[in-house]
Scaffold this active site. Structure first.
Site, PDB file in Angstrom:
ATOM      1  N   CYS A   2       0.984  -1.227   0.039  1.00  0.00           N
ATOM      2  CA  CYS A   2       0.137   0.109   0.018  1.00  0.00           C
ATOM      3  C   CYS A   2       0.995   1.247   0.208  1.00  0.00           C
ATOM      4  CB  CYS A   2      -0.888   0.097   1.095  1.00  0.00           C
ATOM      5  SG  CYS A   2      -1.931  -1.543   1.464  1.00  0.00           S
ATOM      6  N   ARG A  27       4.708   0.016  -6.327  1.00  0.00           N
ATOM      7  CA  ARG A  27       4.856  -0.676  -4.799  1.00  0.00           C
ATOM      8  C   ARG A  27       3.924  -1.875  -4.836  1.00  0.00           C
ATOM      9  NH1 ARG A  27       6.791   2.255  -0.458  1.00  0.00           N
ATOM     10  NH2 ARG A  27       5.531   0.898   1.064  1.00  0.00           N
ATOM     11  N   TRP A  72      -3.257  -2.673  -1.387  1.00  0.00           N
ATOM     12  CA  TRP A  72      -2.862  -3.999  -1.696  1.00  0.00           C
ATOM     13  C   TRP A  72      -3.523  -4.811  -0.664  1.00  0.00           C
ATOM     14  CZ3 TRP A  72       0.026  -8.330  -0.115  1.00  0.00           C
ATOM     15  CH2 TRP A  72       0.575  -9.023  -1.207  1.00  0.00           C
ATOM     16  N   ASN A  98      -1.535   2.050   5.798  1.00  0.00           N
ATOM     17  CA  ASN A  98      -0.524   1.211   5.582  1.00  0.00           C
ATOM     18  C   ASN A  98      -0.224   0.138   6.780  1.00  0.00           C
ATOM     19  OD1 ASN A  98      -0.404   2.271   2.942  1.00  0.00           O
ATOM     20  ND2 ASN A  98       1.624   2.956   3.189  1.00  0.00           N
ATOM     21  N   GLY A  99      -0.228  -0.938   6.553  1.00  0.00           N
ATOM     22  CA  GLY A  99      -0.028  -1.898   7.542  1.00  0.00           C
ATOM     23  C   GLY A  99      -1.208  -2.568   7.988  1.00  0.00           C
ATOM     24  N   GLU A 479      18.557 -17.038  -8.594  1.00  0.00           N
ATOM     25  CA  GLU A 479      18.056 -15.547  -8.982  1.00  0.00           C
ATOM     26  C   GLU A 479      17.720 -15.532 -10.624  1.00  0.00           C
ATOM     27  OE1 GLU A 479      17.511 -12.989  -7.629  1.00  0.00           O
ATOM     28  OE2 GLU A 479      17.689 -11.719  -9.193  1.00  0.00           O
ATOM     29  N   LYS A 483      13.927 -14.142 -10.970  1.00  0.00           N
ATOM     30  CA  LYS A 483      13.546 -12.922 -11.972  1.00  0.00           C
ATOM     31  C   LYS A 483      12.658 -13.199 -12.983  1.00  0.00           C
ATOM     32  CE  LYS A 483      14.776 -10.393 -10.347  1.00  0.00           C
ATOM     33  NZ  LYS A 483      15.597  -9.947  -9.294  1.00  0.00           N
ATOM     34  N   GLU A 486       9.126 -13.868 -11.867  1.00  0.00           N
ATOM     35  CA  GLU A 486       8.442 -12.920 -11.268  1.00  0.00           C
ATOM     36  C   GLU A 486       7.906 -11.941 -12.499  1.00  0.00           C
ATOM     37  OE1 GLU A 486      10.368 -10.707  -7.602  1.00  0.00           O
ATOM     38  OE2 GLU A 486      12.071 -10.998  -9.357  1.00  0.00           O
ATOM     39  N   HIS A 502      18.557 -36.878  -9.818  1.00  0.00           N
ATOM     40  CA  HIS A 502      17.909 -37.501  -8.590  1.00  0.00           C
ATOM     41  C   HIS A 502      16.508 -37.042  -8.705  1.00  0.00           C
ATOM     42  CE1 HIS A 502      21.636 -38.812  -6.964  1.00  0.00           C
ATOM     43  NE2 HIS A 502      22.165 -37.431  -7.180  1.00  0.00           N
ATOM     44  N   LYS A 605       6.747  -3.797  -4.500  1.00  0.00           N
ATOM     45  CA  LYS A 605       8.041  -3.593  -4.106  1.00  0.00           C
ATOM     46  C   LYS A 605       8.732  -3.748  -2.833  1.00  0.00           C
ATOM     47  CE  LYS A 605      12.136  -2.139  -5.610  1.00  0.00           C
ATOM     48  NZ  LYS A 605      12.896  -3.379  -6.169  1.00  0.00           N
TER      49      LYS A 605
HETATM   50  C1  F6R Z   1      13.177  -9.980  -6.457  1.00  0.00           C
HETATM   51  C2  F6R Z   1      12.699  -8.842  -5.658  1.00  0.00           C
HETATM   52  C3  F6R Z   1      12.231  -9.523  -4.177  1.00  0.00           C
HETATM   53  C4  F6R Z   1      12.944  -8.884  -3.197  1.00  0.00           C
HETATM   54  C5  F6R Z   1      12.408  -9.383  -1.608  1.00  0.00           C
HETATM   55  C6  F6R Z   1      13.238  -8.660  -0.478  1.00  0.00           C
HETATM   56  O1  F6R Z   1      13.256  -9.448  -7.668  1.00  0.00           O
HETATM   57  O2  F6R Z   1      12.657  -8.095  -5.774  1.00  0.00           O
HETATM   58  O3  F6R Z   1      12.251 -11.046  -4.037  1.00  0.00           O
HETATM   59  O4  F6R Z   1      14.222  -9.239  -3.107  1.00  0.00           O
HETATM   60  O5  F6R Z   1      11.070  -9.098  -1.610  1.00  0.00           O
HETATM   61  O6  F6R Z   1      13.104  -7.013  -0.729  1.00  0.00           O
HETATM   62  P1  F6R Z   1      14.124  -6.144   0.067  1.00  0.00           P
HETATM   63  O7  F6R Z   1      15.522  -6.480  -0.668  1.00  0.00           O
HETATM   64  O8  F6R Z   1      13.698  -4.854  -0.197  1.00  0.00           O
HETATM   65  O9  F6R Z   1      14.085  -6.368   1.487  1.00  0.00           O
END
Ligand code: F6R
Length: 610
Positions: A2, A27, A72, A98-99, A479, A483, A486, A502, A605
């Site tokens: 949010c 966000r 959100w 928010n929260g 990773e 990516k 996502e 395995h 985000k």
């Molecule tokens: C992936 C991504 C998420 C963040 C995770 C932690 O591209 O962005 O997996 O890495 O939510 O976020 P931070 O780094 O802000 O704690």
């Protein structure tokens, strides 16, 4: 997650609020709303995009004070009614939040028992009713009365029809920043929503409240005693919050990596002694030598880069190190040891799981340092010391430049810890030379974008993919898969190359491509053996490797989609170079599939709720 914006001053609030909400879209959200105070309090809110809200805004929506929100969904689905702002029964109070209010269930029941009709299914609505029921003389007193009944986390902004000259805001666990303009004041949950208007800001602390009027702001605790906070001018380039000529922030931020990498290294490398200088760690050489273990905590990509960091620490500093998802750590009643160094890794510095893990460690007397990008964020403030990542603002949900700088932060940490332990000066200098080469090598990989885009187009057609790697290459594969899934929404699964036979080999077929991380190292031959097993089952292959790796007949075989060569650095630093093309593949696959790259579905985000 949010987002909150607020404005009070001489201009019409609604266009400014909508513009601010647009800046918060990355966000992650599923509904949006605004409230303005003109002749009375008016609300407009809607499920969907800010654009939809803006298209539907009533013609007469005038008022020079207002608050806005992107929601959100947590309590109750994403619909018009559950969208914020929420009001009391008479429509005098408007609240955005928010929260999460933990005792919302109980408060909702008490309100209903008292005959209050609750319009929505949200936790936030209770706040509006509680503020309306307070008999304090001031809005500040009414909001404080309501907050005294609340358990949970919040950043809130409140408007009240009887107090048209002010907005009252409060923070507990969810960021709020006040922006000071010329005879006008702004508030937002994210700096990105403010910087177009002002860079003179004040960050509220947990437990702090503030009153904004057109002429200024005052801050105070919840018992209404003053905290006398003043605003400071921050050094931030508003252009960093603009995608400019790029189609997305992710693209812009990917291409910023050479510059961002140079920033995190700047001033921290000591060529003469082959070491790093990290003043922010707040640890002297004796304390550094006393460390017996390192435990790294982060979520998602920050966890995967934490695994890369653990390898760096073990290899360079010879300290046993491992990484664990911060979201799991707290729930297994972890044993906190005095001679373990805990490292929290986070771009935003607001991820609640990581923050709570830090709090748990500190409560039990452990020492935590942070690798954090956002200066002054909750995790940065909570830690005993740390390394700021200096990647600049990262807006796209899919982390790229911050992740690269996390890796470099670990390299610096490993170098400094290594050099007070057993790492030789020659090895220290070798690594420093390698680190100095990295920005140009990253640029070289990004220069292959056109070829990578072609490969991505082939991968985008697959419903399901494997990403594989071994030892140093495994977190790279994780990773890469992260990516890809996502933003392309394809099923991308990471596996250790050694584990293929395995189990997962059963899934290999012409329809399931594998992206294999095969650096030139002591495991190359074993990696190639696994690729033969995949090719024998007609599994299509993309191999991310070094130019001197001979793929033999695999290279020209029917299974090969593409070979991607990255420049070689020192073996310890290679993982980050192997990661960069995987970002570009994910980006171009998502682009090819027509997805909204900066706003992937269901993702946010910064994940500020558990
Ligand atoms: C992936 C991504 C998420 C963040 C995770 C932690 O591209 O962005 O997996 O890495 O939510 O976020 P931070 O780094 O802000 O704690």
């Amino acid at each position: 997650m949010c987002g909150i914006v607020g404005y009070i001053g001489g201009q019409q609030a609604a266009p400014l609020l909508l513009e601010g909400l647009t800046r918060l879209e990355h966000r992650g959200y599923d509904s949006a709303g605004v409230a303005v105070l003109g002749t009375g309090l008016r609300i407009a809110k809607k499920a969907g995009r800010v654009r939809d809200l803006s298209d539907d805004l009533p013609k007469r929506f005038a008022g020079k004070a207002g608050i806005g929100h992107t929601r959100w969904a947590t309590h109750g689905p994403a619909n018009d009614v559950n969208a914020h702002p929420h009001t009391d029964a008479k429509g005098d109070v408007a609240v955005v939040h928010n929260g999460i209010i933990d005792n919302a269930g109980l408060l909702r029941k008490q309100l209903t028992d008292d005959g209050v009709d609750l319009a929505s299914e949200t936790d936030t609505e209770v706040l509006a009713h509680l503020i309306a029921r307070s008999d304090a003389d001031t809005l500040e007193g009414r909001v404080a009365d309501a907050l005294a009944l609340i358990d949970g986390t919040y950043g809130i902004a409140v408007l009240h029809a009887d107090f048209p000259d002010r907005i009252v805001v409060a923070r507990n666990g969810s960021p709020l920043i006040i922006g000071v303009g010329e005879k006008e004041m702004h508030v937002a949950s994210d700096l990105g929503a403010l910087v177009r208007y002002t860079t003179t800001v004040a960050h509220l602390a947990d437990g702090e409240m503030a009153t904004l009027t057109a002429g200024g702001f005052t801050t105070y605790r919840q018992d209404l005693t003053s905290t006398n906070k003043t605003a400071t001018l921050i050094d931030v380039d508003p252009a960093a919050y603009d995608a400019g000529e790029h189609d997305s922030f992710m693209h812009k931020e990917m291409l910023e990596q050479p510059t961002a990498a140079a920033s995190v290294l700047r001033g921290r490398l000591d060529e003469r002694f082959g070491t790093a200088h990290l003043g922010g760690l707040n640890m002297d050489a004796r304390e550094t030598r006393a460390i017996r273990r390192v435990k790294i905590l982060g979520c998602g990509s920050a966890y995967y880069v934490g695994q890369m960091g653990a390898s760096l620490l073990e290899e360079l500093a010879r300290i046993p190190a491992d990484a664990e998802p911060a979201s799991e750590f707290r729930y297994r009643n972890p044993i906190i040891e005095a001679d373990t160094l805990y490292v929290a890794v986070s771009q935003s510095g607001e991820t609640i799981d990581t923050l709570l893990a830090v709090q748990e460690i500190r409560r039990k007397g452990g020492r935590v340092i942070g690798l954090v990008n956002v200066v002054g964020s909750a995790i940065a403030r909570e830690c005993d010391g740390g390394i700021y990542l200096h990647a600049g603002p990262e807006v796209a949900v899919a982390s790229t430049k911050a992740l690269t700088n996390m890796f470099l932060g670990f390299a610096l940490l490993a170098l400094q810890l290594g050099r007070v332990r057993d790492l030789s000066i020659a090895d220290g200098k070798r690594l420093i030379a390698g680190l100095n080469r990295l920005p140009d090598q990253i640029a070289e990989i990004l220069g292959q974008e056109d070829q990578l885009a072609e490969t991505a187009t082939r991968l985008a057609g697959a419903e399901s993919l494997f990403f594989i790697g071994r030892v140093r290459g495994f977190p790279v594969a994780r990773e890469g898969a992260q990516k890809f899934k996502e933003i392309s929404y394809r099923h991308a699964e990471a596996y250790q190359t050694s584990e293929l036979k395995h189990g997962p080999l059963a899934l290999i077929s012409e329809e399931v491509p594998t992206v294999a991380v095969v650096p030139a190292d002591e495991l190359t031959d074993r990696n190639l053996g696994a690729l033969h097993e995949i090719a024998a089952r007609r599994g299509p292959l993309v191999v991310v490797t070094h130019a001197d790796v001979d793929l033999g007949e695999l290279g020209t075989g029917p299974a090969m989609i593409a070979r991607i060569d990255v420049p070689r650095n020192e073996p310890e630093l290679d993982p980050i170079l192997l990661t960069i093309p995987l970002q570009v593949l994910a980006y171009h696959a998502a682009l090819r599939l027509g997805h909204d790259i900066d706003k992937p579905r269901n993702l946010a985000k910064s994940v500020t709720v558990e």
